[in-house]
Design a protein around this motif. Structure first.
Motif, short mmCIF file in Angstrom:
data_model
loop_
_atom_site.label_atom_id
_atom_site.label_comp_id
_atom_site.label_asym_id
_atom_site.label_seq_id
_atom_site.Cartn_x
_atom_site.Cartn_y
_atom_site.Cartn_z
N GLU A 235 0.84 -1.20 0.00
CA GLU A 235 0.00 0.00 0.00
C GLU A 235 0.87 1.24 0.00
OE1 GLU A 235 -2.44 3.28 1.71
OE2 GLU A 235 -0.66 2.39 2.60
N ALA A 236 0.46 2.20 -0.80
CA ALA A 236 1.09 3.51 -0.79
C ALA A 236 -0.01 4.55 -0.87
CB ALA A 236 2.07 3.67 -1.96
N ASP A 237 0.26 5.72 -0.35
CA ASP A 237 -0.74 6.78 -0.39
C ASP A 237 -0.06 8.13 -0.43
OD1 ASP A 237 0.03 7.33 2.34
OD2 ASP A 237 -1.33 5.77 2.98
N GLY A 238 -0.85 9.12 -0.61
CA GLY A 238 -0.34 10.48 -0.63
C GLY A 238 -1.49 11.45 -0.43
N HIS A 239 -1.13 12.70 -0.16
CA HIS A 239 -2.18 13.70 0.04
C HIS A 239 -1.62 15.10 -0.17
CE1 HIS A 239 -0.82 15.23 3.97
NE2 HIS A 239 -0.38 13.99 4.14
N GLY A 240 -2.52 16.01 -0.44
CA GLY A 240 -2.23 17.42 -0.50
C GLY A 240 -3.18 18.10 0.47
N THR A 241 -3.46 19.37 0.26
CA THR A 241 -4.36 20.08 1.17
C THR A 241 -5.82 19.79 0.88
OG1 THR A 241 -4.30 22.02 -0.24
CG2 THR A 241 -2.73 21.95 1.59
N ALA A 242 -6.16 19.43 -0.37
CA ALA A 242 -7.55 19.26 -0.75
C ALA A 242 -7.96 17.82 -1.02
CB ALA A 242 -7.85 20.10 -1.99
N GLU A 243 -6.99 16.94 -1.20
CA GLU A 243 -7.36 15.56 -1.53
C GLU A 243 -6.26 14.60 -1.12
OE1 GLU A 243 -7.92 15.70 -5.80
OE2 GLU A 243 -5.90 14.93 -6.11
N GLY A 244 -6.61 13.32 -1.10
CA GLY A 244 -5.67 12.25 -0.80
C GLY A 244 -5.98 11.05 -1.67
#
Length: 153
Positions: A72-81
């Motif tokens: 599993e990998a993930d990421g995010h910014g200020t408005a979405e992930g």
């Protein structure tokens, strides 16, 4: 509600691989002594497989014994992930040609330690989701025991 404005949407497999190619830290989920175990690993994508390096030890042994893994990998910014999960088969590379191919990915260990073993995860399935961040929706009005709206009194 359009697909672009839904709080959660399903990603295509192509979008999942693009997101994985743009990040370098994920988690290997396997079984150790009959119990689930999770390990952070830096990784690279090479021809729609996940490649990571490891030293002798639990990760290497667990992928040899229990080669069915999740990654599993993930990421995010200020408005979405986003989150991507690869269900696959892990195999330590032993063949000189396979190792030479893996070395072309230029995957270097993050900690200053020797990680001479390459492990490749060949996917059985790849799934992902994108999440739009925002305020929690207003709760639905509650009903009393008669079925009437409680706020209608």
């Amino acid at each position: 509600m359009s697909e672009d404005s839904r709080p959660m949407s399903i990603l295509s497999e192509t979008d999942c691989w693009k997101l994985l190619e743009g990040t370098a830290l994920g988690r290997l989920v396997t079984s150790v002594d009959g119990h689930p175990a999770i390990f952070p690993v830096n990784f690279a994508v090479q021809r729609r497989t996940v490649l990571f390096r490891t030293a002798e030890g639990t990760k290497l042994v667990s992928t040899a014994i229990n080669n069915n893994v999740l990654f599993e990998a993930d990421g995010h910014g200020t408005a979405e992930g986003w989150s991507v999960i690869v269900k696959g088969v892990a195999r330590a590379l032993r063949d000189d040609d396979d190792i030479a191919d893996a070395q072309r990915a230029q995957l270097l260990p993050w900690p200053a330690t020797d990680k001479p073993h390459f492990v490749r995860i060949r996917p059985l399935s790849v799934t992902g989701r994108r999440f739009l961040f925002g305020p929690e929706p207003d709760p639905a009005p509650s009903k009393d025991f008669t079925g009437a709206r409680a706020d209608a009194h």
